[in-house]
Every structure is written in structure tokens, then in C-alpha cells.
Design a protein around this motif. Sequence first.
Motif, short mmCIF file in Angstrom:
data_model
loop_
_atom_site.label_atom_id
_atom_site.label_comp_id
_atom_site.label_asym_id
_atom_site.label_seq_id
_atom_site.Cartn_x
_atom_site.Cartn_y
_atom_site.Cartn_z
N UNK A 43 -43.71 0.53 -4.55
CA UNK A 43 -43.12 0.18 -5.84
C UNK A 43 -41.62 -0.03 -5.73
N UNK A 44 -40.99 0.54 -4.70
CA UNK A 44 -39.57 0.32 -4.44
C UNK A 44 -39.28 0.78 -3.01
N UNK A 45 -38.22 0.23 -2.39
CA UNK A 45 -37.92 0.59 -1.00
C UNK A 45 -37.61 2.09 -0.86
N UNK A 46 -38.41 2.79 -0.06
CA UNK A 46 -38.20 4.22 0.15
C UNK A 46 -38.43 4.54 1.62
N UNK A 47 -37.59 5.40 2.17
CA UNK A 47 -37.81 5.89 3.52
C UNK A 47 -38.83 7.02 3.45
N UNK A 48 -39.34 7.43 4.62
CA UNK A 48 -40.31 8.53 4.64
C UNK A 48 -39.68 9.82 4.12
N UNK A 49 -38.40 10.01 4.40
CA UNK A 49 -37.71 11.20 3.90
C UNK A 49 -37.64 11.17 2.37
N UNK A 50 -37.36 9.98 1.82
CA UNK A 50 -37.29 9.85 0.37
C UNK A 50 -38.66 10.04 -0.27
N UNK A 51 -39.70 9.55 0.40
CA UNK A 51 -41.05 9.74 -0.12
C UNK A 51 -41.40 11.22 -0.15
N UNK A 52 -41.03 11.91 0.93
CA UNK A 52 -41.28 13.36 0.98
C UNK A 52 -40.58 14.07 -0.16
N UNK A 53 -39.34 13.65 -0.45
CA UNK A 53 -38.59 14.26 -1.54
C UNK A 53 -39.22 13.96 -2.89
N UNK A 54 -39.70 12.72 -3.07
CA UNK A 54 -40.36 12.34 -4.33
C UNK A 54 -41.62 13.18 -4.54
N UNK A 55 -42.42 13.32 -3.47
CA UNK A 55 -43.64 14.11 -3.57
C UNK A 55 -43.33 15.56 -3.86
#
Length: 322
Positions: free
Chosen positions: A160-172
Amino acid sequence: MGEITPSQQMLASCSGAVITSLLVTPLDVVKIRLQSQTAPVNKCFLYCNGLMDHLCVCLNGNGKDKWYRRPGQFTGTLDGLIKIARHEGVTSLWSGLSPTLVMAVPATVLYFTSYDQMKGKLQNKYGNSSLIPAVAGGIARVGTTTIISPMELIRTKMQSRPLSYAEVTEVVRNSIKTSGIRSLWTGWAPMIMRDLPFSVLYWYGYEVIKPTIPTDSLFLKSFFGGFSAGTIATVLTHPMDLAKTRRQILLGEKVLDRVAASEISTVSILRDVIDRTGFRGVFAGLLPRIAKIGPACAIMISSYEFGKRFFREYNETLSSSI
């Protein structure tokens, strides 16, 4: 002797999933365009091929997603295929194929293998009732959807938007912190509301129709049985498919805007569609969905049955040579 193993069942279903994805993806691209062209969305859209769904950014401007900068409106399936190929390039008809294969193949393998294993156990216990395929199909679908739902949500956020794996982990992590572990299964309910009835209707129809096909060819019996059962199940469950498409389109919007996804109601979406376009609006995209799912079911099940027969004969030959 000669019975196939779960790993061989997985290999048989894997080949069917790959072949199906390659052949039916263009029809699903058109279906989603038809369903979303009147939806109130300008940031993202849902793409699915019947095996797996994912959300992509709609830029309508600069960026890599040029294929979604579509001209005007599509009046039907053929019109959509022609306009997409002409204005966006033929390869646009296979947009999203790579990430779909990465996630769809394991999910399909799990689903078909679970169905076969469950059907075998139920038949051993209760006999060959015609209801057993429906029950096994429903259980397999609920189990598969429940297992892959968190992975689907994570992928939706990444696309849905550019995210790094670290950012995805933070979102989750933030999602679990604010809404609990159950937030990882956002979107599970509408998936079940569409896929559970479809699976029950499909497997029941397939096992009933298949023996009536007037041919001795296992491939043709499976092909036409799968096509017929898939078409019937598609028509009966299409309104929920449209609701799921619209709901997850809005879910993508709300994820981006940091608004609770629980505010989205499947019933309210269907009511809104009927208010805007009439009852026939809930069947938007039905023709390309039938054109996609009918052949997809036929190709998938015939490939799967052919693969199982190959391994069964291989095992018999191997055991007789020992």
C-alpha cells in the motif's frame, strides 16, 4: 500400495497453481478494474487472481505503477482487455503476477492438500456421503485462510506504500499494541464470508458432477466437472466477492489514513452499491469472474488430479519393482 504421500499431493497442487495463475491473471485484472472503476478510491486498489489477494498503490501520475493509469471507463470484459493491452501494454494484463505466485502457490498447496487429507479421514470414519467433500472443502478453506491471513495483512501494508522490513515490523508491533493480536487477522471475516460458501458449493458440485461426465478420461472428467462446479459457485457467491473487493479497497485507504479498519461494514458496502447502481450492481464484474474462475477451477483440478494419478502410478511401479 501406490497411495500418494502428502508431499506428492503438494507437488501436484503446486503445478496446478502455477499454470492457473499464468492463464487466468488477465481476466482477473479486468474484473478488478470493472469492480473498482466506480469505487470511491484514488490511492490504492485490490488485485486478486482467485488464489491470493494483494493491495497496490494507484498513482495516476509519476511512478512505477504506470499500468494502472488507465484511460476512461471499461464497458465490459472484451473492452477492458483491448484497452489495457492497447494503452498500457500487453504485459499489464499480468500485473501483480510475481508477488501473487510467491504467496498464492503455498496457499493453494496448503488448501488442496488439506482438503484431500480431510476428505480421506472423514470418508474412513463416515463412509462416502456426498456431503463429505463439502465439509472437507469448508474446513480446508477456513484453516488455510486463518493461517495465511496475517501474512496477507503484512503484504497489504507493504504494497500500500513503500515500507522497509524494519518499518513493517514497527507497523505490525504498533498494530498489536493498539488493537491486540487479533488485528493481524483484519479482513479475515469478509474472506471467509466469500470463500467458505464458495468452497462448500464447489467441492460438493465437483464430486457430484464429475461422475456424470460421459467420458472415461480422468482429465476430461476433472476438467468439465471443475468448470461446471466453479461456474455455479461463482454466480452464487459473486455479491460477496464484490463486497470483499470494495471493503479491502477501503481497508487500504483506512490503513493509509490510520483509521480503524473495523469501521468498514460489508453490509453497508453492499447497501451503498445497491443504492448507487441498483441490485444488478452487486454483480459487477461477474462475466470476467466467471470467465476466469470457470477455466481456473477446471485447469487447477484437472492438473491436480493428473498429478496425483502420475504419482500414484509411479508409486505402484516402484513398489512392484521392489
